[in-house]
Scaffold this motif. Structure first.
Motif, PDB file in Angstrom:
ATOM      1  N   PRO A  43       0.747  -1.147   0.000  1.00 16.83           N
ATOM      2  CA  PRO A  43      -0.034   0.042  -0.072  1.00 16.83           C
ATOM      3  C   PRO A  43       0.879   1.271  -0.031  1.00 16.83           C
ATOM      4  N   ILE A  44       2.105   1.159   0.597  1.00 16.10           N
ATOM      5  CA  ILE A  44       2.846   2.485   0.523  1.00 16.10           C
ATOM      6  C   ILE A  44       3.197   2.707  -0.829  1.00 16.10           C
ATOM      7  N   ASP A  45       3.931   1.643  -1.626  1.00 19.39           N
ATOM      8  CA  ASP A  45       4.186   1.796  -2.834  1.00 19.39           C
ATOM      9  C   ASP A  45       3.087   2.528  -3.795  1.00 19.39           C
ATOM     10  N   ASP A  46       1.818   2.063  -3.580  1.00 15.97           N
ATOM     11  CA  ASP A  46       0.363   2.798  -4.109  1.00 15.97           C
ATOM     12  C   ASP A  46       0.376   4.150  -3.954  1.00 15.97           C
ATOM     13  N   LEU A  47       0.675   4.401  -2.366  1.00 13.65           N
ATOM     14  CA  LEU A  47       0.559   5.832  -1.995  1.00 13.65           C
ATOM     15  C   LEU A  47       1.584   6.861  -2.725  1.00 13.65           C
ATOM     16  N   LEU A  48       2.800   6.241  -2.590  1.00 10.61           N
ATOM     17  CA  LEU A  48       4.056   6.935  -3.213  1.00 10.61           C
ATOM     18  C   LEU A  48       3.717   7.523  -4.655  1.00 10.61           C
ATOM     19  N   LYS A  49       3.081   6.772  -5.395  1.00 12.46           N
ATOM     20  CA  LYS A  49       2.885   7.127  -6.609  1.00 12.46           C
ATOM     21  C   LYS A  49       1.455   7.815  -7.069  1.00 12.46           C
ATOM     22  N   ALA A  50       0.724   7.917  -5.981  1.00 11.23           N
ATOM     23  CA  ALA A  50      -0.336   8.767  -5.942  1.00 11.23           C
ATOM     24  C   ALA A  50      -0.175  10.178  -6.445  1.00 11.23           C
ATOM     25  N   PRO A  51      -1.062  10.788  -7.394  1.00 13.33           N
ATOM     26  CA  PRO A  51      -0.879  12.029  -7.857  1.00 13.33           C
ATOM     27  C   PRO A  51      -1.132  13.159  -6.962  1.00 13.33           C
ATOM     28  N   ASN A  52      -2.067  12.885  -5.987  1.00 12.90           N
ATOM     29  CA  ASN A  52      -2.248  13.798  -4.775  1.00 12.90           C
ATOM     30  C   ASN A  52      -1.502  13.255  -3.566  1.00 12.90           C
ATOM     31  N   LEU A  53      -0.447  12.965  -3.614  1.00 20.70           N
ATOM     32  CA  LEU A  53       0.409  12.467  -2.551  1.00 20.70           C
ATOM     33  C   LEU A  53       0.505  13.768  -1.231  1.00 20.70           C
ATOM     34  N   ARG A  54       0.853  14.979  -2.057  1.00 22.00           N
ATOM     35  CA  ARG A  54       1.188  16.059  -1.381  1.00 22.00           C
ATOM     36  C   ARG A  54      -0.209  16.621  -0.688  1.00 22.00           C
ATOM     37  N   GLU A  55      -1.318  16.550  -1.186  1.00 23.04           N
ATOM     38  CA  GLU A  55      -2.443  16.847  -0.582  1.00 23.04           C
ATOM     39  C   GLU A  55      -2.849  15.900   0.578  1.00 23.04           C
ATOM     40  N   TRP A  56      -2.727  14.663   0.400  1.00 20.57           N
ATOM     41  CA  TRP A  56      -2.770  13.660   1.742  1.00 20.57           C
ATOM     42  C   TRP A  56      -1.603  13.869   2.806  1.00 20.57           C
ATOM     43  N   LEU A  57      -0.649  14.122   2.562  1.00 22.21           N
ATOM     44  CA  LEU A  57       0.485  14.471   3.406  1.00 22.21           C
ATOM     45  C   LEU A  57       0.108  15.799   4.228  1.00 22.21           C
ATOM     46  N   ASP A  58      -0.254  16.541   3.468  1.00 25.49           N
ATOM     47  CA  ASP A  58      -0.625  17.819   4.379  1.00 25.49           C
ATOM     48  C   ASP A  58      -1.842  17.747   5.236  1.00 25.49           C
ATOM     49  N   GLU A  59      -2.799  16.929   4.838  1.00 22.93           N
ATOM     50  CA  GLU A  59      -3.965  16.491   5.241  1.00 22.93           C
ATOM     51  C   GLU A  59      -3.399  15.780   6.747  1.00 22.93           C
TER      52      GLU A  59
END
Length: 81
Positions: free
Chosen positions: A3-19
């Protein structure tokens, strides 16, 4: 793939990290406020970001707990370590 690999490839990763960071900071603020406000006479806990108030223990409940403890202690002490 994890799941971490999928998360790292997500186009909205920055938004998720900010949230996630905002949620973490808010939880820490609430935790610090909880410890500043609570005193030892209160039966409250901070569990998973929520303040949980416990009911006070009254006479019959206290007596039942004390009696059970009195019966259990000899058995616990008899268990070899």
């Amino acid at each position: 793939m994890t799941p971490i690999d999928d998360l790292l490839k997500a186009p909205n990763l920055r938004e998720w990290l900010d949230e996630l960071e905002n949620s973490w900071q808010e939880e820490q603020r609430r935790r610090h406020q909880f410890w500043a406000d609570v005193d030892e006479s209160q039966k409250v806990e901070f569990i998973l970001g929520e303040i949980v108030h416990h009911s006070p223990v009254y006479g019959r409940h206290w007596m039942a707990s004390t009696n059970l403890l009195g019966y259990l202690i000899p058995y616990v002490r008899a268990i070899p370590t």
